[in-house]
Every structure is written in C-alpha cells, then in structure tokens.
Motif scaffolding. Structure first.
Motif, PDB file in Angstrom:
ATOM      1  N   GLN A 180      16.251  80.050  22.981  1.00 23.16           N
ATOM      2  CA  GLN A 180      14.950  80.162  22.356  1.00 23.16           C
ATOM      3  C   GLN A 180      13.838  79.710  23.198  1.00 23.16           C
ATOM      4  OE1 GLN A 180      14.433  78.977  18.034  1.00 23.16           O
ATOM      5  NE2 GLN A 180      16.498  78.495  18.191  1.00 23.16           N
ATOM      6  N   LEU A 181      14.134  78.982  23.964  1.00 25.54           N
ATOM      7  CA  LEU A 181      13.139  78.473  24.907  1.00 25.54           C
ATOM      8  C   LEU A 181      12.808  79.379  26.043  1.00 25.54           C
ATOM      9  CD1 LEU A 181      13.666  74.700  25.126  1.00 25.54           C
ATOM     10  CD2 LEU A 181      11.654  75.660  24.035  1.00 25.54           C
ATOM     11  N   ALA A 182      13.889  80.167  26.468  1.00 25.57           N
ATOM     12  CA  ALA A 182      14.162  80.868  27.786  1.00 25.57           C
ATOM     13  C   ALA A 182      14.825  82.016  27.609  1.00 25.57           C
ATOM     14  CB  ALA A 182      14.209  79.928  28.776  1.00 25.57           C
ATOM     15  N   PRO A 183      14.739  82.940  26.606  1.00 22.09           N
ATOM     16  CA  PRO A 183      15.894  84.122  26.460  1.00 22.09           C
ATOM     17  C   PRO A 183      16.301  84.579  27.763  1.00 22.09           C
ATOM     18  CG  PRO A 183      14.181  84.257  25.135  1.00 22.09           C
ATOM     19  CD  PRO A 183      13.639  83.192  25.968  1.00 22.09           C
ATOM     20  N   GLY A 184      17.733  84.852  27.980  1.00 23.48           N
ATOM     21  CA  GLY A 184      18.021  85.443  29.364  1.00 23.48           C
ATOM     22  C   GLY A 184      18.115  84.761  30.348  1.00 23.48           C
ATOM     23  N   ARG A 185      17.908  83.452  30.228  1.00 25.80           N
ATOM     24  CA  ARG A 185      17.729  82.591  31.619  1.00 25.80           C
ATOM     25  C   ARG A 185      18.701  81.229  31.535  1.00 25.80           C
ATOM     26  NH1 ARG A 185      12.768  80.136  33.022  1.00 25.80           N
ATOM     27  NH2 ARG A 185      11.682  80.377  31.059  1.00 25.80           N
ATOM     28  N   VAL A 186      19.670  81.299  30.701  1.00 26.27           N
ATOM     29  CA  VAL A 186      20.495  80.244  30.469  1.00 26.27           C
ATOM     30  C   VAL A 186      21.783  80.172  30.950  1.00 26.27           C
ATOM     31  CG1 VAL A 186      21.337  78.394  28.870  1.00 26.27           C
ATOM     32  CG2 VAL A 186      18.892  79.215  28.573  1.00 26.27           C
ATOM     33  N   LEU A 187      22.576  79.746  31.771  1.00 25.27           N
ATOM     34  CA  LEU A 187      23.872  79.864  32.017  1.00 25.27           C
ATOM     35  C   LEU A 187      24.477  78.625  31.783  1.00 25.27           C
ATOM     36  CD1 LEU A 187      23.763  81.749  35.575  1.00 25.27           C
ATOM     37  CD2 LEU A 187      24.880  82.460  33.483  1.00 25.27           C
ATOM     38  N   PRO A 188      25.282  78.465  30.582  1.00 29.90           N
ATOM     39  CA  PRO A 188      25.772  77.100  30.440  1.00 29.90           C
ATOM     40  C   PRO A 188      27.197  77.127  30.859  1.00 29.90           C
ATOM     41  CG  PRO A 188      25.809  78.565  28.257  1.00 29.90           C
ATOM     42  CD  PRO A 188      25.194  79.137  29.370  1.00 29.90           C
ATOM     43  N   GLY A 189      27.556  75.895  31.399  1.00 25.67           N
ATOM     44  CA  GLY A 189      28.925  75.727  31.765  1.00 25.67           C
ATOM     45  C   GLY A 189      29.905  74.620  30.871  1.00 25.67           C
TER      46      GLY A 189
END
Length: 319
Positions: free
Chosen positions: A87-96
């Motif tokens: 929500q804070l940064a749509p499309g900018r998160v890559l969680p491992g």
C-alpha cells in the motif's frame, strides 16, 4: 554499454545503523539504481521496518527484503506486513521468505521440526492471503480460521524463497514465485539452482554478491581475498557450485589468502563484481544471461567505505 533488463541494487548491511537506510535509498534512487535490499538477520535490524523507511523515502526504487524467517511471525502477520508495504509503495516490494538460521530459530523458541513443511505452509498461506483469498487451514505450522486481508495488494508482489539446499530449491519451484540466492552468487550457481527448482516460468531470480571495484583489479582481489578465505571455512551452496571449487580449496590450503588474491581473472569474474568496472560489468552480464532478474551487491561492512561503493553500484546500473 546500453542498459539491460537486469535490475541493479545494493544491500544494506545488517550491521549498519538503521537511520542510514534512507540515506542509502535516496542516493541509489537519485543516482539511477533500481533496488535496495534490506537484510533481516537475527538479532540485528528488522526487514519490514527498514523496508518501510526506504520505501517512504523514495518514489521509484524497488526494495527487496532478504529474508524473513518463515516461523518468526505468523503467516497472517507476514501477509499483513507485506500488504501494508505494498500500500505504501505499489509495485516496489520484493519480499523474500526463508527457513531462517535454525540455531537462531531455536534461540527464539520457534525452531520447526520440519523446516521444509513450515516454509511450504507459510509461503502457500501468505501467497493466498496476498491474492485476496479467505483462508482456512489447519497445518502443522499454519493455522488460520476464515482469515482474509482487509486490503490485499492491488499489485501482488512475487514471493521469493531464500533457500539453498536441493530439496528447498525444489520446494521453491513449486510454491514460490522466485528465489533469493546467497552470495557469492555466480552464473554457475544460478543455473544449478534453477535446475534444482525445476526451471519454472515465470520465476524471479534475485542474486546477492560482494562488490569490490578498483582501478587495479589486483588491489580489488587483495582487498576481498580475506572475506573469501573466511567463507571457505564453512562453504555454502553458492561456493560449492563454482566449477573450480575443488581447485579453489586446494589453492587456499596451499597458499592461503595470498593464493586467493592471485587467482585467475576469470575465477574472480565468476565469483562476483570484483576487479575493474569492466570486470564487474562482465559478471553482471553473465548473471543476466544465466537468468537473473535482480541483483543486490553487498558493500564493505565499514559504513564509510560502503558510502563510496554506492558510486560503483550506480556506475554498474548505468552501464
């Protein structure tokens, strides 16, 4: 050299003071890099809070998280945290997400008797929650009763598995959207890991490496050789995948750190972005050819040196 499709970034060392994450994130974004990877290792700084700080300080930069131990949070909380970042940064998160170091899990009282089952259950549940499903499951490690996220991501991020062993890589190929591969990640290791994962498609491959760029490649080799020697004390899967691993071990046993510093150029280019800028660019090109989509390069653990190495990452990103 024209820019290519691989996304170039830097790792934020686990020992760095947390407030510096915004400084590094902003410098990377303003300089044209693609990513920052924050590291969650017990018992240093935490990945979610570092990622939130970096994402809110930037507008374009992708932030990867390497990695969240599967059992240190419940699956529902992990999904909530990832959804909030999205929500804070749509499309900018890559969680491992990964097994976590089992000794650390034991220290916290959450060590699973079957790390494979735990990771499978957590990855599956988190993925379903992020997809907007209402989830009920009664597993060995995940119990959910009619759970749904209030605001699932509008752009569902790929869930990456931070794993090493053949069985874990095979599991990642079945239940994850990609992998985070440990340093020193070579093209040989990428090909081996993808084969063990079953070569699924699409599959996002993130690779970690140590960066050391100097005008004289021999200075770079001498600088990084002690680190490589320390890694040879307990070689990980990435090191063992090197096609010259046995020769490397023998060389170190015979000649010590000096023997590593004088290794052939092509050995160092296989190991990481180490040597001249052209050497590092060749390593990056080889990673991309092997199937890598994202790279996070570790700087020196000294903050002052790491600040200067941001420029090296930016030069690679602009290559």
């Amino acid at each position: 050299m024209a820019p290519t499709g691989i996304q170039v970034g830097m790792c934020f060392d686990r020992t760095f003071p947390a407030p510096l994450v915004t400084e590094f994130a902003v410098r990377l974004e303003e300089g044209g890099a693609d990513q920052l990877w924050v590291i969650e290792d017990c018992f240093f700084t935490a990945g979610i809070s570092l990622a939130a700080a970096a994402l809110t300080a930037t507008r374009r930069l992708t932030v990867g998280i390497g990695i969240l131990p599967a059992v240190s949070r419940t699956a529902a909380v992990t999904a909530m945290e990832i959804a909030t970042l999205c929500q804070l940064a749509p499309g900018r998160v890559l969680p491992g997400i990964g097994h976590g170091v089992q000794a650390w899990m034991a220290q916290m009282g959450v060590r699973p008797s079957s790390p494979l089952t735990a990771l499978d259950e957590v990855m599956t549940a988190v993925g379903r929650l992020l997809d907007g499903e209402t989830v009920t499951v009664d597993g060995d490690y995940v119990q959910l009763d009619n759970v749904a996220l209030h605001t699932p991501p509008t752009q569902r991020p790929p869930l990456l598995a931070g794993v090493q062993s053949p069985r874990s890589l095979a599991l990642a190929g079945r239940c994850a959207d990609g992998v985070v591969l440990i340093e020193p990640c070579s093209p040989s290791y990428v090909r081996s890991a993808l084969a063990q994962a079953g070569n699924p498609e699409p599959f996002h491959v993130a690779a970690f490496g140590m960066i050391r760029i100097m005008e004289d490649r021999r200075d770079a080799y001498r600088s990084i050789a002690p680190w490589l020697a320390s890694q040879l004390q307990l070689p990980n899967a990435a090191l063992r995948a090197l096609p010259f691993f046995d020769d490397l071990v023998a060389r170190h046993a015979r000649d010590g750190v000096d023997g590593l510093a004088s290794m052939p150029v092509d050995w160092w280019t296989e190991i990481g972005p180490i040597g001249t800028l052209d050497d590092a660019a060749r390593h990056l090109d080889a990673l991309e050819a092997a199937g890598v989509h994202s790279v996070g390069f570790y700087p020196a653990a000294d903050v002052a040196t790491a600040r200067t190495q941001v420029d090296d990452v930016l030069r690679l990103a602009a290559r």
